[in-house]
Design an enzyme around this catalytic site. Structure first.
Site, mmCIF file in Angstrom:
data_model
loop_
_atom_site.group_PDB
_atom_site.id
_atom_site.type_symbol
_atom_site.label_atom_id
_atom_site.label_comp_id
_atom_site.label_asym_id
_atom_site.label_seq_id
_atom_site.Cartn_x
_atom_site.Cartn_y
_atom_site.Cartn_z
ATOM 1 N N SER A 204 97.547 11.909 38.946
ATOM 2 C CA SER A 204 97.767 13.379 39.681
ATOM 3 C C SER A 204 99.407 13.434 39.762
ATOM 4 O O SER A 204 100.032 14.627 39.786
ATOM 5 C CB SER A 204 97.215 13.335 40.886
ATOM 6 O OG SER A 204 97.469 12.181 41.808
ATOM 7 N N HIS A 232 91.661 15.263 37.812
ATOM 8 C CA HIS A 232 92.515 15.982 37.042
ATOM 9 C C HIS A 232 92.137 16.097 35.724
ATOM 10 O O HIS A 232 93.109 16.854 34.629
ATOM 11 C CB HIS A 232 94.104 15.785 37.255
ATOM 12 C CG HIS A 232 94.400 15.695 38.557
ATOM 13 N ND1 HIS A 232 94.962 16.981 39.011
ATOM 14 C CD2 HIS A 232 94.466 14.578 39.449
ATOM 15 C CE1 HIS A 232 95.155 16.669 40.237
ATOM 16 N NE2 HIS A 232 94.962 15.563 40.474
ATOM 17 N N LYS A 263 89.234 21.329 41.733
ATOM 18 C CA LYS A 263 90.377 21.440 40.809
ATOM 19 C C LYS A 263 89.849 22.442 39.592
ATOM 20 O O LYS A 263 89.858 23.627 40.106
ATOM 21 C CB LYS A 263 91.081 20.122 40.192
ATOM 22 C CG LYS A 263 91.448 19.491 41.525
ATOM 23 C CD LYS A 263 92.234 18.182 41.359
ATOM 24 C CE LYS A 263 92.473 17.171 42.557
ATOM 25 N NZ LYS A 263 93.006 17.772 43.813
HETATM 26 C C1 LIG Z 1 93.202 12.093 41.460
HETATM 27 C C2 LIG Z 1 92.638 12.556 42.795
HETATM 28 N N1 LIG Z 1 91.362 11.946 43.242
HETATM 29 C C3 LIG Z 1 90.728 12.658 44.144
HETATM 30 C C4 LIG Z 1 91.233 13.755 44.864
HETATM 31 C C5 LIG Z 1 90.672 14.490 46.152
HETATM 32 O O1 LIG Z 1 89.925 15.379 45.825
HETATM 33 P P1 LIG Z 1 89.508 16.544 47.018
HETATM 34 O O2 LIG Z 1 90.981 17.504 47.097
HETATM 35 O O3 LIG Z 1 88.506 17.317 46.305
HETATM 36 O O4 LIG Z 1 89.366 16.095 48.196
HETATM 37 C C6 LIG Z 1 92.537 14.234 44.627
HETATM 38 C C7 LIG Z 1 93.084 15.375 45.314
HETATM 39 O O5 LIG Z 1 94.240 15.665 45.585
HETATM 40 C C8 LIG Z 1 93.173 13.791 43.457
HETATM 41 O O6 LIG Z 1 94.432 14.066 42.705
#
Ligand SMILES: Cc1ncc(COP(=O)(O)O)c(C=O)c1O
Length: 429
Positions: A204, A232, A263
């Site tokens: 991310s 992502h 996302k």
């Molecule tokens: C790599 C990754 N995993 C999990 C999440 C968590 O997802 P959510 O925003 O749906 O709680 C994020 C969110 O920012 C993320 O970037």
């Protein structure tokens, strides 16, 4: 307080300061951050995610339009007419809430549909859905791993994975480094009941892709399972947008596929796709699932349609990739360091916290909404402006951001003086 001497990390714990005192010290830090116009958090949007966004200016309190370069809404499905209509229909049919936890009356037919659809999209037998991606990673790992097990994590995995490993043994390996992973696997070979390697498909903060083919091969060779977080990657990589396993032709070979619906899918929630038995086990042992009300009907309805849109409208993903290629080519020809980014996430690495804050402030003044990222989110020599692209960005939006980055990059001594037009004319890749 001079905020430039501190970072968020300094206020997580302060010796002898109780929670109220700690919050008050933190408050004086934040006041100085605002004074310096370096406060770029929680900007309030008046119309939601899109290539541009109407935002209340933090300092004047007045609304203004900004080019939004910080969204994870990669395919702009948050406002796709089909996704909106399906959400609206579900809202009217089932009401505003699911009314209960999934095990005790909160499971709707559209929840079950979504579970089946996302499982088949990911090439798995079944899936469990949660109300957030964070919750799905964290609660799944808490349910699966205990004292007798080990989680082997890439050092850059998401916080939800780190937090989910609090009840088990944890070892980190250097980011995307297969020798480091191999060493840990060798050492743990006969020591633990379950060994689980956990990686993000696309990282991310860096936008690079995990070498999932090598990871799966290595892990399986040493008797470990693999879990990949597709937050992502889904909707972005793989021939049909099915994510990292598709990208590496590994569908059906990754033991646990995790992801978020917040996302590219454009709504909210998370999922874990795997074999049917493991998924059913989670439904009874994952506390964040069992003891939390099911996803809203509107989200579930929208998401069932979003899954179809991703499959039926590949032109959205093609447009996103057109934007990625254009933006990347131009940033590189300007001389910016993009690390190993390969996807819609662009880390423009600057390596100086002060410059990152100042460039963030200046971009904000120019009406460009980005995420400045600095210590402790990344190490100080890797502080950066993080930009993410959407399918709906036009060439005009991208050019405006490129011109601003060229101007500021030169002013702050990050890139040389050659102009972008000259570089493009010279055919730089
Ligand atoms: C790599 C990754 N995993 C999990 C999440 C968590 O997802 P959510 O925003 O749906 O709680 C994020 C969110 O920012 C993320 O970037």
């Amino acid at each position: 307080m001079d905020s430039t001497k501190y970072s968020l990390k300094d206020f997580a714990y302060i010796q002898d300061a109780d929670i109220m005192k700690r919050a008050s010290i933190f408050q004086s830090y934040m006041e100085d951050v605002k004074e310096k116009h370096h406060y770029q958090y929680r900007r309030v949007s008046l119309n939601g995610s899109g290539p541009t966004m109407e935002v209340i200016d933090t300092y004047t309190g007045k609304p203004r339009e900004m080019i939004y370069m910080a969204s994870n809404d990669y395919l702009n499905l948050t406002r796709h007419p089909r996704v909106l209509e399906a959400g609206y229909k579900a809202l009217m049919k089932y009401g505003a809430g699911a009314g209960s936890v999934p095990l005790l009356g909160g499971t709707l037919d559209i929840h079950r549909q979504l579970e089946k659809d996302v499982a088949s999209f990911k090439g798995c037998e079944d899936a469990i859905i949660y109300t957030s991606g964070f919750g799905s990673n964290c609660n799944t790992l808490l349910a699966l791993l205990g004292k007798q097990d080990i989680a082997i994590l890439d050092q850059y995995v998401h916080a939800s994975i780190v937090d989910g490993c609090q009840k088990t043994n944890v070892r980190y390996f250097r980011h995307n480094n297969m020798d480091a992973l191999k060493k840990i696997l060798e050492k743990s070979q006969n020591e633990y009941v379950t060994k689980l390697v956990v990686v993000d498909g696309v990282y991310s903060m860096d936008g690079d892709i995990a070498p999932l083919d090598e990871i799966v091969e290595l892990a399986h060779k040493y008797g470990a399972y693999v879990m990949v977080d597709e937050a992502h990657a889904t909707g972005v990589i793989g021939e049909h947008g099915r994510g990292t396993p598709e990208h590496f032709h590994l569908e059906g070979k990754v033991d646990i596929v995790a992801g978020t619906f917040s996302k590219a899918f454009g709504a909210v929630g998370g999922f874990i796709a795997s074999n049917a038995e493991l998924v059913e086990y989670l439904r009874f042992y994952s506390r964040g699932y069992m003891f939390s009300t099911a996803m809203t009907p509107q989200a579930a309805g929208s998401l069932c349609e979003a899954m179809k849109v991703i499959v039926e409208e590949p032109q959205l993903r093609e447009k996103l990739w057109e934007n990625i290629r254009y933006f990347r080519k131009n940033l590189l020809s300007l001389g910016f360091n993009l690390g190993h980014s390969e996807t819609a996430i662009f880390p423009i690495i600057i390596g100086d916290d002060w410059k990152v804050k100042e460039i963030g402030r200046r971009l904000d003044e120019m009406g460009i909404y980005v995420n400045p990222v600095f210590y402790p989110a990344v190490s100080r020599n890797l502080s950066r402006i993080r930009i993410s692209l959407m399918a709906g960005h036009t060439k005009e939006h991208l050019d405006k951001v490129l011109n601003a980055m060229e101007y500021l990059g030169k002013e702050y001594g990050i890139i040389g003086n050659g102009s972008i037009q000259e570089e493009i004319a010279a055919g730089a890749e």
